[in-house]
Design a protein around this motif. Structure first.
Motif, PDB file in Angstrom:
ATOM      1  N   ALA A  94       0.851  -1.188   0.000  1.00 23.43           N
ATOM      2  CA  ALA A  94       0.000   0.000   0.000  1.00 23.43           C
ATOM      3  C   ALA A  94       0.886   1.237   0.000  1.00 23.43           C
ATOM      4  N   ARG A  95       0.476   2.254  -0.755  1.00 17.93           N
ATOM      5  CA  ARG A  95       1.262   3.483  -0.827  1.00 17.93           C
ATOM      6  C   ARG A  95       0.478   4.636  -0.228  1.00 17.93           C
ATOM      7  N   PHE A  96       1.193   5.460   0.526  1.00 19.99           N
ATOM      8  CA  PHE A  96       0.618   6.646   1.148  1.00 19.99           C
ATOM      9  C   PHE A  96       1.397   7.845   0.633  1.00 19.99           C
ATOM     10  N   GLY A  97       0.693   8.906   0.281  1.00 24.31           N
ATOM     11  CA  GLY A  97       1.413  10.053  -0.246  1.00 24.31           C
ATOM     12  C   GLY A  97       0.602  11.327  -0.204  1.00 24.31           C
ATOM     13  N   GLN A  98       1.275  12.378  -0.611  1.00 26.41           N
ATOM     14  CA  GLN A  98       0.686  13.708  -0.683  1.00 26.41           C
ATOM     15  C   GLN A  98       0.873  14.248  -2.104  1.00 26.41           C
ATOM     16  N   PRO A  99       0.248  13.619  -3.100  1.00 28.34           N
ATOM     17  CA  PRO A  99       0.491  14.010  -4.489  1.00 28.34           C
ATOM     18  C   PRO A  99       0.013  15.412  -4.839  1.00 28.34           C
ATOM     19  N   GLU A 100      -0.828  16.006  -4.004  1.00 31.06           N
ATOM     20  CA  GLU A 100      -1.324  17.348  -4.319  1.00 31.06           C
ATOM     21  C   GLU A 100      -0.214  18.390  -4.337  1.00 31.06           C
ATOM     22  N   VAL A 101       0.941  18.077  -3.694  1.00 29.11           N
ATOM     23  CA  VAL A 101       2.041  19.046  -3.708  1.00 29.11           C
ATOM     24  C   VAL A 101       2.578  19.263  -5.124  1.00 29.11           C
ATOM     25  N   VAL A 102       2.392  18.279  -6.011  1.00 22.28           N
ATOM     26  CA  VAL A 102       2.799  18.438  -7.407  1.00 22.28           C
ATOM     27  C   VAL A 102       1.981  19.542  -8.074  1.00 22.28           C
ATOM     28  N   LEU A 103       0.738  19.732  -7.609  1.00 22.61           N
ATOM     29  CA  LEU A 103      -0.125  20.783  -8.144  1.00 22.61           C
ATOM     30  C   LEU A 103       0.098  22.119  -7.434  1.00 22.61           C
ATOM     31  N   LYS A 148       8.917  12.463  11.177  1.00 24.63           N
ATOM     32  CA  LYS A 148       9.402  13.617  10.426  1.00 24.63           C
ATOM     33  C   LYS A 148      10.255  13.222   9.222  1.00 24.63           C
ATOM     34  N   SER A 149      11.092  12.234   9.361  1.00 28.02           N
ATOM     35  CA  SER A 149      11.994  11.853   8.276  1.00 28.02           C
ATOM     36  C   SER A 149      11.229  11.437   7.019  1.00 28.02           C
ATOM     37  N   LEU A 150      10.231  10.573   7.177  1.00 23.62           N
ATOM     38  CA  LEU A 150       9.448  10.149   6.018  1.00 23.62           C
ATOM     39  C   LEU A 150       8.627  11.296   5.439  1.00 23.62           C
ATOM     40  N   VAL A 151       8.097  12.146   6.304  1.00 20.53           N
ATOM     41  CA  VAL A 151       7.305  13.271   5.835  1.00 20.53           C
ATOM     42  C   VAL A 151       8.161  14.225   5.004  1.00 20.53           C
ATOM     43  N   MET A 188       8.203  12.812   1.657  1.00 19.67           N
ATOM     44  CA  MET A 188       6.912  12.789   0.976  1.00 19.67           C
ATOM     45  C   MET A 188       6.429  14.166   0.529  1.00 19.67           C
ATOM     46  N   CYS A 189       6.402  15.127   1.434  1.00 16.13           N
ATOM     47  CA  CYS A 189       5.756  16.411   1.125  1.00 16.13           C
ATOM     48  C   CYS A 189       6.515  17.264   0.108  1.00 16.13           C
ATOM     49  N   PRO A 190       7.817  17.459   0.241  1.00 13.48           N
ATOM     50  CA  PRO A 190       8.476  18.307  -0.773  1.00 13.48           C
ATOM     51  C   PRO A 190       8.564  17.647  -2.146  1.00 13.48           C
TER      52      PRO A 190
END
Length: 150
Positions: free
Chosen positions: A99-108, A126-129, A132-134
């Motif tokens: 399963a994958r978790f992400g914040q793809p909206e940052v691309v927009l 914090k390390s994984l975030v 993911m986010c940037p």
């Protein structure tokens, strides 16, 4: 909504509501029907627990970007919030290793909605975030210490 294939189905097992995201799209983009159903369940004193599940392909991809394309910015912005945020709102998350978790909206160029920036560091660290986010790079459940086997 297609009445033959509603995006949300609910079954009851004693005092437990089982809500299945069942969109015709196997990636289960989020729909207003889910909010309506969860509010209905929350108001029912006979329901003591709710299980929220998705299809065999995906739990929920998040906002339906195709459906949002014709909307004006202000309307589309209110519609954002994704599958990862939905999972983080749950008390217990059971996920397949892949399963994958992400914040793809940052691309927009959008900030993760529905409390994603606050809940994600608590859930994943914090390390994984910071991966993911940037970058919008998703993580697999197996990479997240919250899901790792001990």
């Amino acid at each position: 909504m297609n009445d033959r294939h509603p995006p949300v189905r609910t079954a009851h097992d004693d005092r437990v509501a089982v809500v299945t995201l069942a969109s015709a799209n196997p990636l289960n983009p989020l729909a207003d029907d889910l909010v309506v159903e969860l509010l209905r369940i929350d108001a029912d004193p006979a329901i003591r627990a709710t299980v929220l599940t998705g299809s065999s392909k995906a739990f929920a991809t998040g906002a339906d970007v195709e459906a949002m394309a014709p909307l004006h910015y202000a309307t589309a912005f209110r519609a954002l919030g994704g599958g990862c945020e939905l999972a983080m709102m749950c008390d217990v998350v059971v996920a397949a290793e892949d399963a994958r978790f992400g914040q793809p909206e940052v691309v927009l160029g959008l900030v993760p909605g529905a409390g994603g920036t606050q809940r994600l560091p608590r859930a994943a660290g914090k390390s994984l975030v910071m991966q993911m986010c940037p970058t919008a790079a998703p993580i697999r459940a197996a990479e997240d210490p919250a899901f790792a086997d001990e």
